[in-house]
Structures are given as C-alpha cells and as structure tokens.
Design an enzyme around this catalytic site. Structure first.
Site: not given
Ligand SMILES: NC(=O)c1ccc[n+]([C@@H]2O[C@H](COP(=O)([O-])OP(=O)(O)OC[C@H]3O[C@@H](n4cnc5c(N)ncnc54)[C@H](OP(=O)(O)O)[C@@H]3O)[C@@H](O)[C@H]2O)c1
Length: 425
Positions: A213, A236, A240
């Site tokens: 989340s 988004y 969540k």
């Molecule tokens: N970064 C933060 O501060 C933060 C905070 C709260 C929650 N989150 C959560 O953490 C999780 C990971 O995010 P992140 O920050 O690491 O972002 P990220 O670096 O953009 O990674 C996202 C990952 O999800 C994959 N993805 C996106 N759409 C997809 C789809 N339709 N099918 C399969 N894979 C898909 C992407 O693959 P591609 O490379 O092919 O696009 C990438 O591997 C998410 O759920 C996000 O909401 C992140």
C-alpha cells in the site's frame, strides 16, 4: 511447520511482482540477504521474479546474481569458505506477466498451478502511479511553507482521469481502470488463482499474500460507487485505500464468505493469510521524472527525513524492510502481533540517521489495529507525523470501515467472477 529444523532440505518460495526496478528489485536483494542469515541451513530460498518482458527478466536475474555474489563475498570475509554453502541455498527464476492484461495474468496462474510447486509468499509489489505531472506553483508553495508534510502527503500531483487497461475488446462495459488493474485487480486475480498453492498443510504454515500500500491511501480518495476510480484524478490513492480496506478486513467474520471464495478455502487455519505493508516514501522511478527533477526529489526526501519525518526511508532497500519482515518472520510472530494488537498496516520507517524499523501505520477509520479509543503509545505508533486530515477512530468510523470492507469484498468477488467467465477460466 516452516522453519522447523527436523526437515531435510526445504524450499521456501517467494514470488515478487515488478522485480526489475525500485522496491521490487530491492525487496529481492533484501530477501536474499535476510534469508541466508536468519533461516536455518536446511532451508533454501526460491526467488521467483516477474517482469513485463523477457529482456527485463534476464537483466534482473543477472543483477540479482551480482548482488548475491557481493553478499557471499562479504560472508566469506567473516567466515572463510562459507559462501559455497550459502550459494547453494538461493535459486532465482523468472516469469513474465503484464498485470494490466488479464489473459497474461491467467496464463501465469495456469503455468504455476500446472507446475504444482508450493508458493509460500506472494508479494504484490508491481504498480503504477497514473500521474501526468505536477501542479508546479502548488508544489513549490507547499514545499516552501510545509516541507515535511508536503513531502509525505503531497497534494500537488496531477493524475490522469479515466485511463483504461484494454483487454482486447472495444466494449465499454468491459473496460477496466488502468491504475486499478495494475495495482489491485491484476494481483487480486493472480492471488486467487495461486491460492491453491498457498494453503497450510501438515508441513507448512499458511502462505502469505503481501499487499503493498502507501502512506497516501487517504479515505477521501476512495469512492465506493467508483471502485475502479475511473472518474477520479486520484486513481493511485484510491487503489491504495481499496488495498487497505481489503486486507485489513480480510480476517473479520463479516467478510468470511467473500474471502473463503477468493482464497478457495473456508477453514481459517488453512487459508493463505493476507498482510499489508507500505514502504514509506522512497526515491524510485514510479514518479517518472527527468533526471534533474529526480535528484531534486531525492534531496527533498532526505531533508524531510532530517526534519524528523519517520516516513522517509528514501532508499528502496530500507523501504523493503516491512515487506521482507512480513515474508520471513516466523508465522507465530505475525499471528501474535496481529491477534494481540489487531490487524495492521506495517510500514518501513527510519529515524533521522536512516536506522530502519517496522512500525504500525494509522489508517483512516481503522487506526493502528482496528480498535476504538486506541492512542499512539510507546509501541512505535507514530501519531505526530499523521496526515493532518486524520481523525481518531470512533465506534462509528470503525463500523463504517468494516461495512465498506464488506462491500468492496463483495464487489471485487463479483468482478472476479465476471472476468473469469469472460476469460473462460
Ligand atoms: N516509491 C515509493 O515511494 C512508494 C511509496 C508507497 C508505495 N509504493 C509502491 O511500491 C510498489 C513499487 O513501486 P516503485 O516505487 O518501486 O516503482 P517502480 O520503480 O516504478 O516499479 C514498479 C514496478 O512495477 C512494474 N509494473 C508496472 N505496471 C505493471 C504491469 N501492468 N504489469 C506488471 N508489472 C508492472 C514495473 O515494471 P516496468 O519496469 O516494466 O514498468 C516495475 O517493475 C508500487 O506498488 C507502489 O505503489 C511506492
């Protein structure tokens, strides 16, 4: 049960979606590091990663192998020769899936079920933001006047409205919200199809489905009449909040009929368990910023941490601490925590120096554990840094949360059945 020493050699399988970047990749690195040094030598880790393409899969596996070699090298320095034993305890393999393409999700489910290998943990990490940009004047003003809060709970992101994930037909009735499908529904179907591999049995505790989340899962961003947030510019945040509602109500008697159908099991002792984690705020590519702005964001996040925010791990390796803890902690530890103090949203948090810890996060209408009158106390419940619109849990808000949980469970199950018919499962 898992973790028992009397077994010969047992394999613990963890599937991580979206493993090629950001938190997904760091979660895999951290799983390797912690598994090797916290689990008995009789256990091996099978890390099953998913990406959207074959080339990303190959590249991710090779980067994970490099990470493993670094970890082994460090271990050898303190205990010469240990790396050979440790290396044989890690296996990495890959699968491809596009969570926005339900046929691809179905194919992955079928491939894994046909293989029949037990799955201990599913980490539903992949996700998209669905943002088209920032409201710059608002961003600059709020950063200058209220740095820490606006870096944690930004109000200046602009989301696309009505983006859909095409499923190979033009019928409007059959369109699904893009952010909803990537963040929730694709994982929801995958978890349902993999549930038969995750039940408890004589030698295994129940499997764990870990949902990722966000601190930005505001109650006001979710409209129950628009489950997929198709008319919202906060798809988004809505996805969540929906995740929070589903997981936090997943063990209540009032949702038992839905969860039994979803998890293909009505016996509570056998059902896979759902857990909720969030990584705090981390510098990843989810916001899709040009390089200069990405570094500005990185700097802004560190300043927020130095100003005392507990929600800024910044590094994705630190951000992965909560989901990795939920993956590897003994099942009895998690059960005790959630039975005594209520079901929680487990967060990755750090102090000013970046020392990590896993803490409960306050959720609108649910609080820290679904208990009315609960106050932030010494058990690492951080109320000073709550969202300013947050209100204490009352009897009414707690009831509303549960009723909403029941409703979204029913609607998600209806949607699952509809799509299973369409996909001819
Ligand atoms: N970064 C933060 O501060 C933060 C905070 C709260 C929650 N989150 C959560 O953490 C999780 C990971 O995010 P992140 O920050 O690491 O972002 P990220 O670096 O953009 O990674 C996202 C990952 O999800 C994959 N993805 C996106 N759409 C997809 C789809 N339709 N099918 C399969 N894979 C898909 C992407 O693959 P591609 O490379 O092919 O696009 C990438 O591997 C998410 O759920 C996000 O909401 C992140």
């Amino acid at each position: 049960m898992e973790g028992s020493d009397d077994e010969q050699q047992s394999v613990y399988t963890v599937l991580v979606t979206g493993a090629n970047s950001g938190l997904g990749f760091s979660t895999c690195c951290r799983l390797i590091d912690e598994f090797l040094f916290t689990r008995p030598q009789t256990q091996s880790l099978h890390l099953l990663i998913t990406t959207r393409s074959a080339s990303k899969n190959k590249d991710t596996q090779s980067r994970l192998q490099q990470h493993l070699q670094k970890t082994l090298h460090k271990a050898d320095k303190s205990t010469p020769g240990i790396s050979k034993v440790l290396a044989s305890r890690i296996a990495i393999s890959g699968e491809q899936v596009d969570l926005c393409n339900l046929r691809s999700v179905k194919e992955l489910g079928e491939r894994l079920v046909n293989k029949g290998q037990r799955l201990d943990v599913l980490i539903c990490n992949a996700g998209i933001g669905g943002w088209k940009g920032l409201n710059w004047p608002s961003a600059i003003w709020s950063m200058m006047t209220d740095w820490k809060h606006s870096c944690t709970y930004p109000t200046y992101k602009l989301g696309f409205v009505g983006s859909v994930a095409p499923q190979g037909n033009e019928d409007k009735q059959q369109q699904l919200g893009e952010v909803f499908t990537a963040n929730v529904f694709g994982h929801y179907l995958l978890a349902h199809w993999l549930a038969p591999l995750m039940k408890a049995d004589v030698s295994n505790d129940p499997g764990r489905i870990i949902w990722i989340s966000s601190i930005e899962a505001y109650a006001h961003a979710f409209d129950a009449d628009d489950l997929q947030a198709l008319t919202s510019d906060a798809a988004y945040e809505s996805s969540k909040r929906l995740t929070d509602l589903l997981v936090l109500t997943s063990e209540l008697p009032s949702t038992a009929t839905s969860t039994a159908a979803f998890l293909d099991e009505s016996d509570d002792g056998q059902k896979p368990k759902m857990y909720l984690a969030h990584p705090g705020v981390c510098a990843t590519s989810i916001a899709d910023l040009p390089l200069v702005l990405w570094y500005a964001m990185l700097f802004a996040q560190y300043v927020a941490r130095w100003l005392g925010s507990p929600w800024h791990p910044v590094s994705s390796y630190l951000g992965a601490v909560s989901s990795v803890w939920l993956s590897l902690a003994p099942f009895s530890t998690l059960s005790n925590q959630e039975t005594t103090d209520g079901k929680a949203k487990w967060a990755s948090s750090t102090d000013v120096f970046g020392n990590e810890r896993v803490v409960r996060t306050e959720v609108g209408g649910w609080g820290w554990g679904g208990k009315v009158g609960e106050k932030a106390d010494g058990k690492m419940r951080l109320s000073a840094n709550r969202w300013r619109g947050q209100e204490d849990v009352t009897k009414e808000s707690r009831e509303e949360f549960e009723v909403l949980g029941q409703r979204v469970w029913r609607e998600m199950e209806d949607l699952r059945r509809t799509w299973e018919k369409r996909l001819r499962v």
